[in-house]
Write a protein that holds these residues in place. Structure first.
Motif, short mmCIF file in Angstrom:
data_model
loop_
_atom_site.label_atom_id
_atom_site.label_comp_id
_atom_site.label_asym_id
_atom_site.label_seq_id
_atom_site.Cartn_x
_atom_site.Cartn_y
_atom_site.Cartn_z
N ILE A 314 -11.46 -10.70 -20.28
CA ILE A 314 -10.01 -10.54 -20.27
C ILE A 314 -9.32 -11.80 -20.81
O ILE A 314 -8.29 -11.71 -21.47
N THR A 315 -9.90 -12.96 -20.56
CA THR A 315 -9.28 -14.18 -21.07
C THR A 315 -9.20 -14.15 -22.60
O THR A 315 -8.19 -14.56 -23.18
N GLY A 391 -10.80 -19.00 -14.02
CA GLY A 391 -12.02 -18.27 -13.71
C GLY A 391 -12.58 -18.49 -12.33
O GLY A 391 -13.24 -17.62 -11.78
N GLU A 392 -12.33 -19.63 -11.78
CA GLU A 392 -12.84 -19.94 -10.45
C GLU A 392 -12.05 -21.14 -9.95
O GLU A 392 -11.39 -21.82 -10.74
N PRO A 393 -12.14 -21.39 -8.66
CA PRO A 393 -11.44 -22.58 -8.17
C PRO A 393 -12.04 -23.82 -8.81
O PRO A 393 -13.24 -23.88 -9.04
N ASP A 415 -3.98 -24.98 -13.76
CA ASP A 415 -5.05 -24.21 -13.13
C ASP A 415 -4.50 -22.81 -12.94
O ASP A 415 -3.61 -22.60 -12.12
N TRP A 417 -4.61 -18.92 -12.02
CA TRP A 417 -5.30 -17.85 -11.28
C TRP A 417 -4.83 -16.49 -11.78
O TRP A 417 -3.62 -16.24 -11.87
N TRP A 418 -5.78 -15.65 -12.08
CA TRP A 418 -5.49 -14.26 -12.41
C TRP A 418 -6.79 -13.50 -12.46
O TRP A 418 -7.84 -14.05 -12.12
N GLU A 421 -7.80 -7.44 -13.68
CA GLU A 421 -6.86 -6.42 -13.22
C GLU A 421 -5.40 -6.82 -13.39
O GLU A 421 -4.53 -5.97 -13.55
N ALA A 501 -6.07 -8.63 -3.93
CA ALA A 501 -6.79 -9.24 -5.05
C ALA A 501 -8.26 -9.49 -4.75
O ALA A 501 -9.04 -9.71 -5.66
N LEU A 515 -6.80 -21.48 -3.84
CA LEU A 515 -7.64 -20.29 -3.90
C LEU A 515 -9.01 -20.63 -3.34
O LEU A 515 -9.60 -21.65 -3.71
N ARG A 518 -13.60 -15.46 -3.75
CA ARG A 518 -13.62 -14.09 -3.27
C ARG A 518 -13.87 -14.09 -1.77
O ARG A 518 -14.59 -14.93 -1.26
N LYS A 609 -20.14 -17.43 -14.54
CA LYS A 609 -19.93 -17.31 -13.09
C LYS A 609 -21.27 -17.45 -12.38
O LYS A 609 -22.25 -16.84 -12.78
C1 WT7 Z 1 -11.52 -13.67 -10.20
C2 WT7 Z 1 -11.17 -12.78 -11.36
C3 WT7 Z 1 -8.89 -14.37 -15.04
C4 WT7 Z 1 -9.80 -14.48 -16.13
C5 WT7 Z 1 -11.19 -14.86 -15.82
C6 WT7 Z 1 -11.80 -14.21 -14.61
C7 WT7 Z 1 -11.40 -15.94 -9.75
C8 WT7 Z 1 -9.88 -16.70 -11.59
C9 WT7 Z 1 -9.12 -18.55 -10.77
C10 WT7 Z 1 -8.51 -19.79 -10.44
C11 WT7 Z 1 -9.57 -19.69 -8.38
C12 WT7 Z 1 -9.97 -17.97 -9.83
C13 WT7 Z 1 -10.80 -15.16 -8.60
C14 WT7 Z 1 -10.39 -13.86 -9.24
N1 WT7 Z 1 -10.43 -16.82 -10.37
N2 WT7 Z 1 -9.09 -17.74 -11.85
N3 WT7 Z 1 -7.70 -20.44 -11.29
N4 WT7 Z 1 -8.76 -20.32 -9.23
N5 WT7 Z 1 -10.19 -18.53 -8.62
O1 WT7 Z 1 -11.46 -12.86 -14.51
O2 WT7 Z 1 -13.68 -11.80 -14.00
O3 WT7 Z 1 -11.49 -10.64 -13.46
O4 WT7 Z 1 -12.33 -12.63 -12.15
O5 WT7 Z 1 -11.85 -14.97 -10.69
O6 WT7 Z 1 -11.78 -14.95 -7.62
O7 WT7 Z 1 -10.30 -12.79 -8.32
P1 WT7 Z 1 -12.26 -11.92 -13.56
#
Ligand code: WT7
Length: 650
Positions: A314-315, A391-393, A415, A417-418, A421, A501, A515, A518, A609
């Motif tokens: 998605i990015t 993508g992650e914290p 930083d 978060w999204w 979805e 989420a 954040l 999960r 990941k």
């Molecule tokens: C999950 C979504 C959004 C594009 C890449 C991942 C984690 C995403 C952050 C952030 C902490 C984050 C969450 C989220 N996540 N960005 N900045 N800080 N956690 O997309 O594969 O749909 O994964 O990635 O857990 O729910 P995705």
């Protein structure tokens, strides 16, 4: 989660703050509260303003939002075309000669593509697709390396109104089969192969294997990139360049309804079957253009933007293709890995193209840390003015390393978060306005409404809880392809009236959001909830540690026990008890890992990941399930061997 606020509060707090640098503020799009206050005053008119300011409409909408929870329709009655917004209007406005894409192949070959050239290519390819019988509403599968034709294919689909489903080129043929069949795609667009780590990785053979099991596919279009040998099936398979040579040059954009399907993108859920996330046209484009402009402070006349994601995620959809192109940005697109031919490849690219905005993932940043600060210091990175992560914290140590060694101490870090979805960024600093704290995504963007809630769904003002989205937003998913019940069950059933989420979050004393990963990654040890992220962060703060992954494994006494997998920095050594004590010092004895395994590499998906499920399985001595999404399956064998050794020593 409210039972353990004390524990959460006792976890290491980050108190460093970074106000936006004056030089940055002086030129930034957003430097005050005005967007926030407009959104607070009237959410619908706020988004309507963004939609009319950033997007060209063939026909205006009648209604901004129809909200019949959980079903949203944005800009109802409006008509537009996404490709026209990303290409034609820039050319018409006189930006035809502006560079859209500086493409850099992994071997070092390059292409420079202007907006006019990109438009011409997309128009031709739109005609190619039409010539293969594709009509508005037909689904098209895309399985490509990181070449400009991937973006061309997506934009051509958008131009003729055929929703695309991009499958990351690193996925196996079986993953491709499942996604093609679920979407019943009519055409597959792929390539012979692409470059990765100095070699050609073949894609066409995997596509062939898949197409043998996908009755809906009528045609396969093959881009020549790797020059590897491929088999072409007469009548079914066609070379891209041959079809293009015969295609008519002009293809007017289809007039699309704001709520017509733009694309499907499959993402993993808790079951084995991936979900086809549905994104539509007007709302999605508004959301990605708005966030790309304001979060990255894009100035299209002078910025060179680079997002290191793959278009298969998605990015890549939102922040390589649709957001940047809708905004008329000039961007870098890179085909390969960060360590070919050397560990400084990314920094060589930043220097070469004078990149100003750089967007990558924390896992990449931790890898760069492992490779050492000498790599970026070989290059002039002074063009950079803004850094992003997704993508992650991001642990504070990685944030600080990024800030100092890549950003030269002068670049704000966003930083973001999204999720797949959400379509676009939801929580992020505004770089000319928000004071950041290393490791915190800070606050929801103007136009985004969230609540952190407890188990009972009650809003938590301070401390830990679940992250929910309380109001509809334009880029939100419209459903799961072919499975409306799963859409309701997965996202809208846990907390009434809100989107859940799946992430845990903590609000600190200043209202900053942290954040926590999960919620299934949040451990419960002796009745205390501890975030895997916080323990990882503690481990990584030890100077010998490059990267760490932590899981909660079942434990008869404590409920869960903390298992840590640790990669050391090159040339560093440390023993287990020192690290356990280090975690105890950083967080508290409660967070001490029961076991620590040293490993040369962590098992990661191809998107980077960490596969926690696998690590839990290893920790709990279970047989491992499907490992085909792993970048390197041998990492797991090694982990199992080490785990078995450790338990026989016990
Ligand atoms: C999950 C979504 C959004 C594009 C890449 C991942 C984690 C995403 C952050 C952030 C902490 C984050 C969450 C989220 N996540 N960005 N900045 N800080 N956690 O997309 O594969 O749909 O994964 O990635 O857990 O729910 P995705």
């Amino acid at each position: 989660m409210t039972d353990n606020n004390d524990t959460i509060d006792a976890l290491s707090h980050e108190n460093r703050t970074f106000a936006p640098p004056a030089a940055f503020v002086a030129q930034a799009h957003v430097t005050d509260d005005s967007l926030h206050s407009a959104a607070r005053a009237d959410l619908e008119s706020f988004w309507a303003t963004q939609a009319s300011k950033l997007i060209s409409w063939q026909q205006p909408w009648d209604t901004v939002l129809e909200w019949d929870l959980p079903y949203a329709k944005w800009f109802v009655g409006g008509k537009l075309n996404v490709a026209e917004n990303c290409l034609d209007r820039h050319v018409q406005a006189g930006f035809g000669d502006k560079v859209a894409i500086y493409w850099e192949g992994e071997p070092g070959d390059t292409r420079v593509i202007t907006y006019a050239e990109l438009l011409a290519e997309v128009e031709r390819f739109s005609n190619v697709l039409k010539g293969l019988g594709v009509r508005k509403g037909d689904r098209i599968n895309i399985y490509m390396p990181m070449v400009p034709e991937a973006a061309v294919a997506m934009l051509a689909c958008a131009r003729i109104g055929a929703p695309h489903s991009v499958v990351f080129g690193g996925f196996s043929s079986q993953s491709l089969v499942d996604r093609i069949n679920d979407a019943e795609a009519k055409v597959l667009i792929t390539a012979d192969g692409g470059y990765r780590r100095g070699e050609v990785f073949p894609l066409k053979p995997a596509a062939d294997e898949a197409v043998a099991q996908t009755p809906s596919i009528e045609h396969v279009v093959v881009v020549k990139r790797g020059n590897n040998d491929v088999t072409m099936v007469e009548g079914r398979d066609h070379w891209y360049h041959e079809l293009m040579a015969d295609a008519a040059p002009s293809c007017p954009p289809e007039s699309m309804d704001s709520e017509d399907l733009l694309f499907l993108l499959y993402t993993s859920g808790t079951t084995g079957k991936p979900k086809g996330i549905m994104h539509t046209t007007g709302g999605y484009l508004t959301h990605v253009a708005y966030t790309h402009r304001n979060v990255f402070d894009l100035h299209r006349d002078r910025d060179v933007y680079w997002c290191t994601a793959d278009v298969g995620w998605i990015t890549g959809h939102s922040y390589i293709v649709y957001g940047p192109l809708a905004n008329g940005a000039t961007q870098v697109m890179y085909e390969g890995v960060p360590n070919y031919p050397g560990n400084d490849r990314f920094w060589a690219i930043v220097e070469k193209y004078r990149v100003t905005i750089f967007y990558t993932a924390p896992t990449a940043i931790r890898t760069f840390m492992k490779w050492g600060a000498d790599e970026p210091s070989k290059h002039d990175l002074s063009s950079l003015r803004l850094l992003g992560t997704v993508g992650e914290p991001i642990n504070p140590e990685a944030w600080m390393w990024y800030h100092e060694n890549i950003g030269g101490g002068r670049c704000p870090i966003v930083d973001t978060w999204w999720q797949t979805e959400t379509g676009g960024i939801m929580i992020s600093p505004l770089p000319g306005y928000t004071t950041t704290k290393p490791g915190s995504a800070t606050f929801p963007l103007p136009g985004v409404n969230i609540a952190v809630v407890d188990d009972a769904g009650q809003e938590v003002e301070h401390g830990g809880g679940y992250l929910t989205l309380t109001q509809p937003w334009p880029g939100m998913l419209r459903g799961i392809w072919g499975d409306p019940q799963r859409f309701v069950d997965t996202y809208w059933s846990r907390f009434e009236g809100s989107y859940f989420a799946g992430d845990g979050a903590r609000l600190d004393d200043d209202g900053y959001l942290w954040l926590l990963g999960r919620v299934d990654d949040v451990m419960n040890v002796s009745g205390h909830r501890i975030s895997t992220t916080e323990v990882e962060s503690a481990l990584v703060s030890h100077p010998a540690v490059a990267e760490a992954a932590v899981v909660g494994a079942n434990d008869a006494t404590t409920g869960q026990a903390i298992f840590a997998y640790v990669t050391l920095r090159g040339g560093q050594d440390v023993d287990v008890s020192t690290l356990r004590d280090h975690v105890a010092t950083e967080i508290g004895a409660i967070a001490k890992p029961k076991a620590i395994f040293f490993t040369p590499d962590l098992p990661k998906t191809r998107s980077g990941k960490i596969m926690r499920r696998l690590l839990r399985d290893v920790a709990e001595g279970r047989n491992l399930g499907d490992t085909t999404t792993l970048a390197d399956a041998s990492v797991v064998d090694e982990l199992q061997r080490r785990a078995a050794e450790t338990s026989s020593e016990d």
